[in-house]
Motif scaffolding. Structure first.
Motif, PDB file in Angstrom:
ATOM      1  N   SER A   2       0.902  -1.072   0.204  1.00  0.00           N
ATOM      2  CA  SER A   2       0.049   0.108   0.018  1.00  0.00           C
ATOM      3  C   SER A   2       0.944   1.212   0.141  1.00  0.00           C
ATOM      4  O   SER A   2       2.126   1.055   0.086  1.00  0.00           O
ATOM      5  CB  SER A   2      -0.966  -0.078   1.142  1.00  0.00           C
ATOM      6  OG  SER A   2      -0.161   0.220   2.472  1.00  0.00           O
ATOM      7  N   ALA A   3       0.303   2.260  -0.106  1.00  0.00           N
ATOM      8  CA  ALA A   3       0.990   3.609   0.097  1.00  0.00           C
ATOM      9  C   ALA A   3       1.830   3.716   1.091  1.00  0.00           C
ATOM     10  O   ALA A   3       2.934   4.141   1.352  1.00  0.00           O
ATOM     11  CB  ALA A   3       0.217   4.838  -0.407  1.00  0.00           C
ATOM     12  N   ASP A   4       0.947   3.570   2.206  1.00  0.00           N
ATOM     13  CA  ASP A   4       1.641   3.723   3.614  1.00  0.00           C
ATOM     14  C   ASP A   4       2.770   2.653   3.844  1.00  0.00           C
ATOM     15  O   ASP A   4       3.882   3.133   4.448  1.00  0.00           O
ATOM     16  CB  ASP A   4       0.532   3.411   4.791  1.00  0.00           C
ATOM     17  CG  ASP A   4      -0.641   4.570   4.800  1.00  0.00           C
ATOM     18  OD1 ASP A   4      -0.114   5.852   4.432  1.00  0.00           O
ATOM     19  OD2 ASP A   4      -1.428   4.486   5.343  1.00  0.00           O
ATOM     20  N   GLU A  28       6.449   4.810  -5.805  1.00  0.00           N
ATOM     21  CA  GLU A  28       5.685   3.849  -5.677  1.00  0.00           C
ATOM     22  C   GLU A  28       4.504   4.545  -5.000  1.00  0.00           C
ATOM     23  O   GLU A  28       3.456   4.236  -5.221  1.00  0.00           O
ATOM     24  CB  GLU A  28       5.962   2.586  -5.398  1.00  0.00           C
ATOM     25  CG  GLU A  28       4.891   1.458  -5.389  1.00  0.00           C
ATOM     26  CD  GLU A  28       5.673   0.252  -5.139  1.00  0.00           C
ATOM     27  OE1 GLU A  28       4.986  -0.609  -4.424  1.00  0.00           O
ATOM     28  OE2 GLU A  28       6.796  -0.178  -5.444  1.00  0.00           O
ATOM     29  N   ALA A  29       4.680   5.089  -3.929  1.00  0.00           N
ATOM     30  CA  ALA A  29       3.701   5.669  -2.867  1.00  0.00           C
ATOM     31  C   ALA A  29       2.912   6.717  -3.498  1.00  0.00           C
ATOM     32  O   ALA A  29       1.927   6.807  -3.720  1.00  0.00           O
ATOM     33  CB  ALA A  29       4.345   5.979  -1.547  1.00  0.00           C
ATOM     34  N   ASN A  31       2.407   7.142  -6.759  1.00  0.00           N
ATOM     35  CA  ASN A  31       1.683   6.835  -7.831  1.00  0.00           C
ATOM     36  C   ASN A  31       0.303   6.239  -7.279  1.00  0.00           C
ATOM     37  O   ASN A  31      -0.573   6.082  -7.787  1.00  0.00           O
ATOM     38  CB  ASN A  31       2.508   5.698  -8.343  1.00  0.00           C
ATOM     39  CG  ASN A  31       3.321   6.143  -9.522  1.00  0.00           C
ATOM     40  OD1 ASN A  31       3.399   7.639  -9.912  1.00  0.00           O
ATOM     41  ND2 ASN A  31       4.434   5.734  -9.747  1.00  0.00           N
ATOM     42  N   MET A  32       0.249   5.772  -6.048  1.00  0.00           N
ATOM     43  CA  MET A  32      -0.674   5.160  -5.409  1.00  0.00           C
ATOM     44  C   MET A  32      -1.791   6.077  -4.647  1.00  0.00           C
ATOM     45  O   MET A  32      -2.965   5.822  -4.314  1.00  0.00           O
ATOM     46  CB  MET A  32      -0.486   4.012  -4.365  1.00  0.00           C
ATOM     47  CG  MET A  32      -0.038   2.784  -5.070  1.00  0.00           C
ATOM     48  SD  MET A  32       0.371   1.393  -3.927  1.00  0.00           S
ATOM     49  CE  MET A  32       2.014   1.829  -3.351  1.00  0.00           C
ATOM     50  N   GLU A  33      -1.038   7.356  -4.150  1.00  0.00           N
ATOM     51  CA  GLU A  33      -1.659   8.315  -3.339  1.00  0.00           C
ATOM     52  C   GLU A  33      -2.982   8.937  -3.982  1.00  0.00           C
ATOM     53  O   GLU A  33      -2.951   8.984  -5.187  1.00  0.00           O
ATOM     54  CB  GLU A  33      -0.697   9.217  -3.084  1.00  0.00           C
ATOM     55  CG  GLU A  33       0.324   9.123  -2.279  1.00  0.00           C
ATOM     56  CD  GLU A  33       0.109   8.793  -0.682  1.00  0.00           C
ATOM     57  OE1 GLU A  33      -0.946   8.734  -0.497  1.00  0.00           O
ATOM     58  OE2 GLU A  33       1.191   8.926   0.092  1.00  0.00           O
ATOM     59  N   SER A  38      -0.717  14.482   0.220  1.00  0.00           N
ATOM     60  CA  SER A  38       0.305  13.193   0.450  1.00  0.00           C
ATOM     61  C   SER A  38       1.272  12.765  -0.734  1.00  0.00           C
ATOM     62  O   SER A  38       2.477  12.565  -0.589  1.00  0.00           O
ATOM     63  CB  SER A  38      -0.524  11.758   0.744  1.00  0.00           C
ATOM     64  OG  SER A  38      -1.437  12.166   1.902  1.00  0.00           O
ATOM     65  N   LYS A  39       0.573  12.921  -1.833  1.00  0.00           N
ATOM     66  CA  LYS A  39       1.444  12.595  -3.223  1.00  0.00           C
ATOM     67  C   LYS A  39       2.535  13.742  -3.244  1.00  0.00           C
ATOM     68  O   LYS A  39       3.705  13.437  -3.467  1.00  0.00           O
ATOM     69  CB  LYS A  39       0.360  12.886  -4.363  1.00  0.00           C
ATOM     70  CG  LYS A  39       1.256  12.501  -5.646  1.00  0.00           C
ATOM     71  CD  LYS A  39       0.477  12.629  -6.795  1.00  0.00           C
ATOM     72  CE  LYS A  39      -0.602  11.486  -7.036  1.00  0.00           C
ATOM     73  NZ  LYS A  39      -0.301  10.542  -8.123  1.00  0.00           N
ATOM     74  N   ASP A  42       5.348  12.855  -0.990  1.00  0.00           N
ATOM     75  CA  ASP A  42       6.139  12.035  -1.515  1.00  0.00           C
ATOM     76  C   ASP A  42       7.177  12.379  -2.741  1.00  0.00           C
ATOM     77  O   ASP A  42       8.417  12.153  -2.506  1.00  0.00           O
ATOM     78  CB  ASP A  42       5.364  10.746  -2.194  1.00  0.00           C
ATOM     79  CG  ASP A  42       4.506  10.094  -1.182  1.00  0.00           C
ATOM     80  OD1 ASP A  42       4.776  10.003  -0.148  1.00  0.00           O
ATOM     81  OD2 ASP A  42       3.263   9.587  -1.487  1.00  0.00           O
TER      82      ASP A  42
END
Length: 87
Positions: A2-4, A28-29, A31-33, A38-39, A42
């Motif tokens: 997961s992002a976390d 990777e995080a 891209n999932m946020e 939060s994005k 990252d």
């Protein structure tokens, strides 16, 4: 992961000075946020890692991504990506 989970792996990699791994997992995080803030965080972390490694063009690239993703950052510090990343 997961992002976390990816962020956790990235932070541990930074602590161990495994910067390539850290960048991979922060990316990777990002891209999932789903939350722009939060994005942006990252992308900011990737910018900081690259700045620390004296890879100024990559630092500037990711700083700009962070600013573009989080419009509040852009509004408060519109020149930040360019100013922060000059040697």
């Amino acid at each position: 992961p997961s992002a976390d989970a990816a962020i956790g792996i990235a932070k541990r990699a930074v602590k161990n000075k495994e910067y390539d791994t850290a960048v991979k997992y922060f990316e990777e995080a990002a891209n999932m946020e789903t939350d722009p803030s939060s994005k942006a965080e990252d992308y900011y972390m990737i910018a900081v890692i690259n700045l620390d490694q004296k890879n100024y063009s990559k630092a500037r690239e990711y700083a700009k991504k962070a600013a573009a993703t989080n419009t509040l950052w852009s509004a408060v510090h519109p020149d930040w990506p360019d100013v922060c990343c000059y040697s």
